[in-house]
Design a protein around this motif. Structure first.
Motif, PDB file in Angstrom:
ATOM      1  N   ARG A 122       1.196 -12.388  -1.667  1.00 43.36           N
ATOM      2  CA  ARG A 122       0.559 -11.455  -2.621  1.00 43.36           C
ATOM      3  C   ARG A 122      -0.943 -11.788  -2.861  1.00 43.36           C
ATOM      4  NH1 ARG A 122       3.865 -11.883  -8.010  1.00 43.36           N
ATOM      5  NH2 ARG A 122       2.638 -10.115  -8.360  1.00 43.36           N
ATOM      6  N   THR A 123      -1.862 -10.665  -2.700  1.00 47.71           N
ATOM      7  CA  THR A 123      -3.249 -10.990  -2.746  1.00 47.71           C
ATOM      8  C   THR A 123      -3.987  -9.959  -3.533  1.00 47.71           C
ATOM      9  OG1 THR A 123      -3.698  -9.320  -0.663  1.00 47.71           O
ATOM     10  CG2 THR A 123      -3.136 -11.736  -0.303  1.00 47.71           C
ATOM     11  N   GLY A 124      -5.124 -10.181  -3.934  1.00 42.48           N
ATOM     12  CA  GLY A 124      -5.796  -9.189  -4.824  1.00 42.48           C
ATOM     13  C   GLY A 124      -7.414  -9.846  -4.669  1.00 42.48           C
ATOM     14  N   GLU A 125      -8.106  -9.065  -5.635  1.00 38.79           N
ATOM     15  CA  GLU A 125      -9.475  -9.205  -5.542  1.00 38.79           C
ATOM     16  C   GLU A 125     -10.074  -8.951  -6.924  1.00 38.79           C
ATOM     17  OE1 GLU A 125     -13.491  -6.539  -3.782  1.00 38.79           O
ATOM     18  OE2 GLU A 125     -11.501  -6.187  -3.236  1.00 38.79           O
ATOM     19  N   VAL A 126     -10.935  -9.975  -7.185  1.00 39.29           N
ATOM     20  CA  VAL A 126     -11.744  -9.793  -8.283  1.00 39.29           C
ATOM     21  C   VAL A 126     -13.174  -9.666  -8.133  1.00 39.29           C
ATOM     22  CG1 VAL A 126     -12.455 -11.146 -10.562  1.00 39.29           C
ATOM     23  CG2 VAL A 126     -10.067 -11.227  -9.685  1.00 39.29           C
ATOM     24  N   GLN A 127     -13.857  -8.775  -8.575  1.00 34.34           N
ATOM     25  CA  GLN A 127     -15.359  -8.493  -8.348  1.00 34.34           C
ATOM     26  C   GLN A 127     -15.963  -9.285  -9.704  1.00 34.34           C
ATOM     27  OE1 GLN A 127     -16.190  -4.361  -7.656  1.00 34.34           O
ATOM     28  NE2 GLN A 127     -14.913  -4.283  -5.508  1.00 34.34           N
ATOM     29  N   TYR A 128     -16.468 -10.520  -9.365  1.00 34.82           N
ATOM     30  CA  TYR A 128     -16.875 -11.099 -10.450  1.00 34.82           C
ATOM     31  C   TYR A 128     -17.990 -10.584 -11.078  1.00 34.82           C
ATOM     32  CZ  TYR A 128     -20.593 -13.068  -7.608  1.00 34.82           C
ATOM     33  OH  TYR A 128     -21.500 -13.315  -6.632  1.00 34.82           O
ATOM     34  N   SER A 129     -18.755  -9.924 -10.389  1.00 34.62           N
ATOM     35  CA  SER A 129     -20.003  -9.256 -11.123  1.00 34.62           C
ATOM     36  C   SER A 129     -19.571  -8.081 -12.111  1.00 34.62           C
ATOM     37  CB  SER A 129     -20.983  -8.877 -10.097  1.00 34.62           C
ATOM     38  OG  SER A 129     -20.477  -7.774  -9.340  1.00 34.62           O
ATOM     39  N   ARG A 130     -18.131  -7.714 -12.088  1.00 35.91           N
ATOM     40  CA  ARG A 130     -18.001  -6.491 -12.788  1.00 35.91           C
ATOM     41  C   ARG A 130     -17.300  -7.169 -14.231  1.00 35.91           C
ATOM     42  NH1 ARG A 130     -18.537  -1.457 -10.278  1.00 35.91           N
ATOM     43  NH2 ARG A 130     -19.303  -1.873  -8.310  1.00 35.91           N
ATOM     44  N   VAL A 131     -16.859  -8.468 -14.076  1.00 40.85           N
ATOM     45  CA  VAL A 131     -15.870  -8.839 -15.117  1.00 40.85           C
ATOM     46  C   VAL A 131     -16.770  -9.921 -15.836  1.00 40.85           C
ATOM     47  CG1 VAL A 131     -13.742 -10.210 -15.499  1.00 40.85           C
ATOM     48  CG2 VAL A 131     -13.810  -8.529 -13.735  1.00 40.85           C
ATOM     49  N   PRO A 132     -16.736  -9.945 -17.234  1.00 42.97           N
ATOM     50  CA  PRO A 132     -17.443 -10.978 -17.785  1.00 42.97           C
ATOM     51  C   PRO A 132     -16.695 -12.458 -17.611  1.00 42.97           C
ATOM     52  CG  PRO A 132     -16.910  -9.089 -19.294  1.00 42.97           C
ATOM     53  CD  PRO A 132     -16.226  -9.227 -17.956  1.00 42.97           C
ATOM     54  N   GLN A 133     -17.553 -13.224 -17.427  1.00 40.56           N
ATOM     55  CA  GLN A 133     -17.083 -14.738 -17.060  1.00 40.56           C
ATOM     56  C   GLN A 133     -16.192 -15.369 -17.842  1.00 40.56           C
ATOM     57  OE1 GLN A 133     -20.148 -17.624 -16.597  1.00 40.56           O
ATOM     58  NE2 GLN A 133     -18.830 -19.057 -15.678  1.00 40.56           N
ATOM     59  N   ALA A 134     -16.184 -15.020 -19.374  1.00 46.93           N
ATOM     60  CA  ALA A 134     -15.160 -15.467 -20.113  1.00 46.93           C
ATOM     61  C   ALA A 134     -13.691 -14.960 -19.996  1.00 46.93           C
ATOM     62  CB  ALA A 134     -15.640 -15.214 -21.598  1.00 46.93           C
ATOM     63  N   GLU A 135     -13.713 -13.940 -19.046  1.00 41.74           N
ATOM     64  CA  GLU A 135     -12.483 -13.039 -18.615  1.00 41.74           C
ATOM     65  C   GLU A 135     -11.972 -13.488 -17.268  1.00 41.74           C
ATOM     66  OE1 GLU A 135     -12.728  -8.886 -19.513  1.00 41.74           O
ATOM     67  OE2 GLU A 135     -13.483  -9.267 -21.424  1.00 41.74           O
ATOM     68  N   TRP A 136     -12.537 -14.224 -16.476  1.00 42.55           N
ATOM     69  CA  TRP A 136     -12.160 -14.640 -15.220  1.00 42.55           C
ATOM     70  C   TRP A 136     -10.854 -15.478 -15.278  1.00 42.55           C
ATOM     71  CZ3 TRP A 136     -17.181 -17.175 -12.470  1.00 42.55           C
ATOM     72  CH2 TRP A 136     -18.201 -16.075 -12.712  1.00 42.55           C
ATOM     73  N   ALA A 137     -10.597 -16.295 -15.866  1.00 38.11           N
ATOM     74  CA  ALA A 137      -9.290 -16.761 -15.520  1.00 38.11           C
ATOM     75  C   ALA A 137      -8.191 -16.068 -16.177  1.00 38.11           C
ATOM     76  CB  ALA A 137      -9.324 -18.336 -16.711  1.00 38.11           C
ATOM     77  N   ASP A 138      -8.092 -15.348 -17.196  1.00 45.46           N
ATOM     78  CA  ASP A 138      -7.106 -14.316 -17.534  1.00 45.46           C
ATOM     79  C   ASP A 138      -7.019 -13.125 -16.410  1.00 45.46           C
ATOM     80  OD1 ASP A 138      -6.704 -15.549 -19.647  1.00 45.46           O
ATOM     81  OD2 ASP A 138      -7.874 -14.385 -21.127  1.00 45.46           O
TER      82      ASP A 138
END
Length: 140
Positions: free
Chosen positions: A120-136
């Motif tokens: 199971r894989t995925g992607e998070v575009q960190y520049s589009r997600v506020p840093q405070a929400e990265w872990a969730d």
């Protein structure tokens, strides 16, 4: 701020209404969440508005590459240049055996001693997600 002159950076957002580099800088500097601004002067490579130039700004950048005609500054980023050399080829995957079992791969999944393992894989575009929400975001 730190200059980003002659670097084109990705991950910024268009900032309409800023027709000059000075106006672009002022628009970013008055916004506490803006850490980076850039203005392209035609005919800079990648400058989409050939008549007036363009302003881009944002909190973070994905990456930057050397490119003449771009002008800007940052409050907190370090410019990272893109390596233009060809990547090292990835070895071809095959089957492997050891005392711990046999690992193989087919068009559907990995197989460990004949038992399918689905990744199971995925992607998070960190520049589009506020840093405070990265872990969730990563946990879901």
């Amino acid at each position: 701020g730190a200059p980003t002159t002659d670097y084109e950076c990705w991950g910024l957002h268009p900032l309409p209404g800023s027709a000059t580099a000075t106006a672009c800088r002022a628009a970013c500097c008055t916004n506490a969440s803006c850490n980076v601004w850039q203005f392209c002067t035609p005919p800079a490579p990648g400058c989409p508005t050939a008549q007036t130039g363009g302003c881009w700004a944002g909190a973070t950048v994905d990456f930057c590459r050397a490119s003449k005609g771009w002008n800007g500054e940052s409050r907190t980023i370090t410019v990272v240049t893109v390596n233009k050399t060809a990547p090292t080829p990835i070895p071809v995957m095959g089957n492997a055996s050891s005392a711990q079992g046999t690992l193989s791969i087919d068009s559907t999944s990995l197989l460990l001693d004949g038992k399918r393992i689905y990744l199971r894989t995925g992607e998070v575009q960190y520049s589009r997600v506020p840093q405070a929400e990265w872990a969730d975001t990563i946990a879901t």
